[in-house]
Design a protein around this motif. Structure first.
Motif, mmCIF file in Angstrom:
data_model
loop_
_atom_site.group_PDB
_atom_site.id
_atom_site.type_symbol
_atom_site.label_atom_id
_atom_site.label_comp_id
_atom_site.label_asym_id
_atom_site.label_seq_id
_atom_site.Cartn_x
_atom_site.Cartn_y
_atom_site.Cartn_z
ATOM 1 N N ALA A 27 -2.926 9.203 -15.917
ATOM 2 C CA ALA A 27 -3.756 9.340 -14.540
ATOM 3 C C ALA A 27 -3.034 9.505 -13.332
ATOM 4 C CB ALA A 27 -4.533 8.141 -14.639
ATOM 5 N N HIS A 28 -3.542 9.873 -12.530
ATOM 6 C CA HIS A 28 -3.255 10.362 -10.962
ATOM 7 C C HIS A 28 -4.375 9.937 -10.089
ATOM 8 C CE1 HIS A 28 -5.033 14.148 -11.798
ATOM 9 N NE2 HIS A 28 -5.366 14.141 -10.529
ATOM 10 N N THR A 29 -3.910 9.740 -8.809
ATOM 11 C CA THR A 29 -4.964 9.410 -7.730
ATOM 12 C C THR A 29 -5.591 10.639 -7.275
ATOM 13 O OG1 THR A 29 -3.149 9.660 -6.118
ATOM 14 C CG2 THR A 29 -3.398 7.407 -7.011
ATOM 15 N N ASP A 46 0.772 -1.003 0.057
ATOM 16 C CA ASP A 46 0.000 0.091 -0.087
ATOM 17 C C ASP A 46 0.883 1.287 -0.110
ATOM 18 O OD1 ASP A 46 -2.127 -1.632 0.151
ATOM 19 O OD2 ASP A 46 -2.479 -1.285 2.349
ATOM 20 N N SER A 47 0.540 2.318 -0.680
ATOM 21 C CA SER A 47 0.982 3.630 -0.633
ATOM 22 C C SER A 47 2.647 3.472 -0.676
ATOM 23 C CB SER A 47 0.537 4.376 0.561
ATOM 24 O OG SER A 47 -0.924 4.415 0.683
ATOM 25 N N ALA A 48 3.135 2.835 -1.665
ATOM 26 C CA ALA A 48 4.641 2.596 -1.672
ATOM 27 C C ALA A 48 5.152 3.312 -2.851
ATOM 28 C CB ALA A 48 4.991 1.058 -1.855
ATOM 29 N N PHE A 49 4.394 3.920 -4.028
ATOM 30 C CA PHE A 49 5.159 4.151 -5.189
ATOM 31 C C PHE A 49 4.273 5.642 -5.393
ATOM 32 C CE2 PHE A 49 4.795 -0.377 -5.370
ATOM 33 C CZ PHE A 49 6.142 -0.840 -5.307
ATOM 34 N N ASP A 50 5.470 6.498 -6.080
ATOM 35 C CA ASP A 50 5.040 7.731 -6.614
ATOM 36 C C ASP A 50 4.514 7.593 -8.143
ATOM 37 O OD1 ASP A 50 6.197 9.310 -4.118
ATOM 38 O OD2 ASP A 50 8.290 8.551 -5.202
ATOM 39 N N ALA A 99 -11.906 3.130 -10.707
ATOM 40 C CA ALA A 99 -11.218 2.851 -9.755
ATOM 41 C C ALA A 99 -10.226 4.213 -8.961
ATOM 42 C CB ALA A 99 -9.875 2.421 -10.517
ATOM 43 N N GLY A 100 -10.995 5.128 -9.036
ATOM 44 C CA GLY A 100 -10.515 6.517 -8.305
ATOM 45 C C GLY A 100 -9.501 6.959 -8.945
ATOM 46 N N LEU A 101 -9.297 6.879 -9.899
ATOM 47 C CA LEU A 101 -8.005 7.426 -10.988
ATOM 48 C C LEU A 101 -8.775 8.630 -11.789
ATOM 49 C CD1 LEU A 101 -6.154 4.222 -11.282
ATOM 50 C CD2 LEU A 101 -5.169 6.153 -9.937
ATOM 51 N N GLN A 102 -8.096 9.668 -11.683
ATOM 52 C CA GLN A 102 -8.511 10.823 -12.549
ATOM 53 C C GLN A 102 -7.491 11.005 -13.998
ATOM 54 O OE1 GLN A 102 -10.934 12.651 -11.573
ATOM 55 N NE2 GLN A 102 -11.114 11.003 -9.952
ATOM 56 N N VAL A 103 -7.860 10.913 -15.050
ATOM 57 C CA VAL A 103 -7.153 10.905 -16.254
ATOM 58 C C VAL A 103 -6.604 12.386 -16.603
ATOM 59 C CG1 VAL A 103 -7.200 10.996 -18.727
ATOM 60 C CG2 VAL A 103 -8.612 9.356 -17.409
ATOM 61 N N GLU A 104 -5.367 12.471 -16.584
ATOM 62 C CA GLU A 104 -4.573 13.675 -17.136
ATOM 63 C C GLU A 104 -4.533 13.890 -18.680
ATOM 64 O OE1 GLU A 104 -0.607 14.449 -15.527
ATOM 65 O OE2 GLU A 104 -1.156 13.436 -13.481
ATOM 66 N N HIS A 105 -4.126 12.691 -19.360
ATOM 67 C CA HIS A 105 -4.083 12.846 -20.519
ATOM 68 C C HIS A 105 -4.182 11.482 -21.173
ATOM 69 C CE1 HIS A 105 -2.360 17.019 -20.658
ATOM 70 N NE2 HIS A 105 -1.457 16.357 -19.737
ATOM 71 N N ILE A 106 -4.816 11.610 -22.641
ATOM 72 C CA ILE A 106 -4.716 10.007 -23.363
ATOM 73 C C ILE A 106 -4.299 10.567 -24.620
ATOM 74 C CG2 ILE A 106 -5.924 8.193 -24.210
ATOM 75 C CD1 ILE A 106 -7.880 8.304 -21.966
ATOM 76 N N VAL A 122 0.843 6.582 -3.863
ATOM 77 C CA VAL A 122 0.647 7.585 -2.744
ATOM 78 C C VAL A 122 -0.409 8.615 -3.281
ATOM 79 C CG1 VAL A 122 3.096 7.407 -2.010
ATOM 80 C CG2 VAL A 122 2.354 9.074 -3.788
ATOM 81 N N ALA A 123 -0.666 9.354 -2.444
ATOM 82 C CA ALA A 123 -1.850 10.423 -2.854
ATOM 83 C C ALA A 123 -1.090 11.485 -3.748
ATOM 84 C CB ALA A 123 -2.132 11.407 -1.691
ATOM 85 N N GLY A 124 -1.899 11.563 -5.115
ATOM 86 C CA GLY A 124 -0.996 12.225 -6.159
ATOM 87 C C GLY A 124 -0.030 11.577 -7.030
ATOM 88 N N GLY A 125 0.025 10.129 -6.573
ATOM 89 C CA GLY A 125 0.794 9.477 -7.521
ATOM 90 C C GLY A 125 0.270 9.103 -8.918
ATOM 91 N N ARG A 126 1.035 8.833 -9.925
ATOM 92 C CA ARG A 126 0.695 8.710 -11.239
ATOM 93 C C ARG A 126 0.537 7.202 -11.888
ATOM 94 N NH1 ARG A 126 3.826 13.104 -14.667
ATOM 95 N NH2 ARG A 126 2.024 13.589 -15.588
ATOM 96 N N LEU A 127 -0.260 6.955 -12.703
ATOM 97 C CA LEU A 127 -0.277 5.576 -13.441
ATOM 98 C C LEU A 127 -0.067 6.111 -14.968
ATOM 99 C CD1 LEU A 127 -1.017 2.531 -13.803
ATOM 100 C CD2 LEU A 127 -3.168 3.297 -13.763
ATOM 101 N N VAL A 128 0.876 5.252 -15.763
ATOM 102 C CA VAL A 128 1.214 5.507 -16.880
ATOM 103 C C VAL A 128 0.972 4.119 -17.743
ATOM 104 C CG1 VAL A 128 2.417 6.714 -18.817
ATOM 105 C CG2 VAL A 128 2.584 7.375 -16.396
ATOM 106 N N PHE A 129 0.281 4.247 -18.625
ATOM 107 C CA PHE A 129 0.301 2.758 -19.585
ATOM 108 C C PHE A 129 -0.349 2.831 -20.901
ATOM 109 C CE2 PHE A 129 -4.194 3.066 -17.600
ATOM 110 C CZ PHE A 129 -4.999 2.496 -18.416
ATOM 111 N N ASP A 130 0.044 1.995 -21.652
ATOM 112 C CA ASP A 130 -0.289 1.880 -23.010
ATOM 113 C C ASP A 130 -1.295 0.821 -23.377
ATOM 114 O OD1 ASP A 130 1.682 0.078 -22.690
ATOM 115 O OD2 ASP A 130 2.823 0.196 -24.592
#
Length: 244
Positions: free
Chosen positions: A242-244, A95-99, A215-222, A129-137
């Motif tokens: 996306a970000h948390t 839990d809450s381990a990655f930026d 999932a509670g993630l907000q899209v920044e860009h696609i 973590v809070a404000g952390g980002r997810l990036v995928f293709d």
């Protein structure tokens, strides 16, 4: 064998030879670099190409993959001691381990059912973590990339590290409700023939956005391409930040 290019030691060497560093890795490296010296998760890290590049750029990197043969190849590469390698899945994430978390090489498409994808996104949300980002293709189904997965268009020669040259080609076996099933064929000079089967899910932009929102993630860009083109104007991709 299902996903044999990640699980069979010989086919892992073919995969490694076929997949050198490209502009796709440059894209992920640049996005992750917007969080300097970040704690980075590479989910589905495979043989470690991007994980090692991220570590070399100064990030603290954890590579997670369920395929033991791929992880063994990653651990054998120069610089591998800089990465924490974990044999496992998203369910094993702390839990809450990655930026920042990344899924590259279209790993997102390996989650074929909505339940699998939703569970993986929930696990990633939990691990950030809070404000952390997810990036995928993930490939844009509108581009119909699977139509090139046939014995003529997909045939290629792959030179391995020992100088051996393998022949590889792909055939699609079914396309059902956005799920594309296919078989990779491999032939070696000693006449050995191996196969790898898989099914990938092609999700629309609407489906991707809905799953991220759930999932509670907000899209920044696609983006639609590796140079950050709009959807439909690039490389037939959906490149998600996306970000948390």
């Amino acid at each position: 064998m299902l996903h044999a290019e990640f699980r069979d030691p010989l086919l892992v060497t073919v995969y490694d030879a076929e997949c050198p560093w490209t502009r796709e890795d440059d894209f992920f490296l640049a996005v992750v670099g917007e969080t300097p010296n970040g704690r980075v998760l590479d989910l589905g890290c495979g043989t470690g190409r991007l994980a090692l590049g991220l570590a070399a750029a100064g990030h603290t990197v954890t590579g997670v993959d369920p395929a033991r043969a791929s992880l063994q190849a990653a651990r054998a590469k120069p610089g591998s001691e800089q990465v924490i390698w974990v044999e496992g899945t998203s369910a094993d994430l702390p839990d809450s381990a990655f930026d920042v978390a990344v899924m590259t090489s279209h790993v997102a498409q390996f989650f074929v059912t909505d339940e699998e994808f939703d569970r993986a996104l929930a696990d990633l949300r939990r691990a950030l973590v809070a404000g952390g980002r997810l990036v995928f293709d993930t490939r844009d189904p509108a581009a119909r990339r699977w139509e090139k997965w046939n014995p003529v268009d997909s045939q290629r020669l792959v030179e391995l590290a020992d100088g051996t040259v393998a022949t590889a080609w792909t055939e699609v076996t079914a396309v059902i409700d956005g799920a594309v099933s296919f078989t990779h064929h491999y032939t070696f000079p000693d006449r050995r023939e191996l196969q790898s089967t898989a099914t990938l899910r092609f999700r629309t932009e609407k489906e991707v956005r809905a799953a991220l929102h759930a999932a509670g993630l907000q899209v920044e860009h696609i983006y639609g391409g590796w140079n950050r083109e709009p959807i439909g104007d690039g490389d037939g991709e959906l490149l998600v930040i996306a970000h948390t």
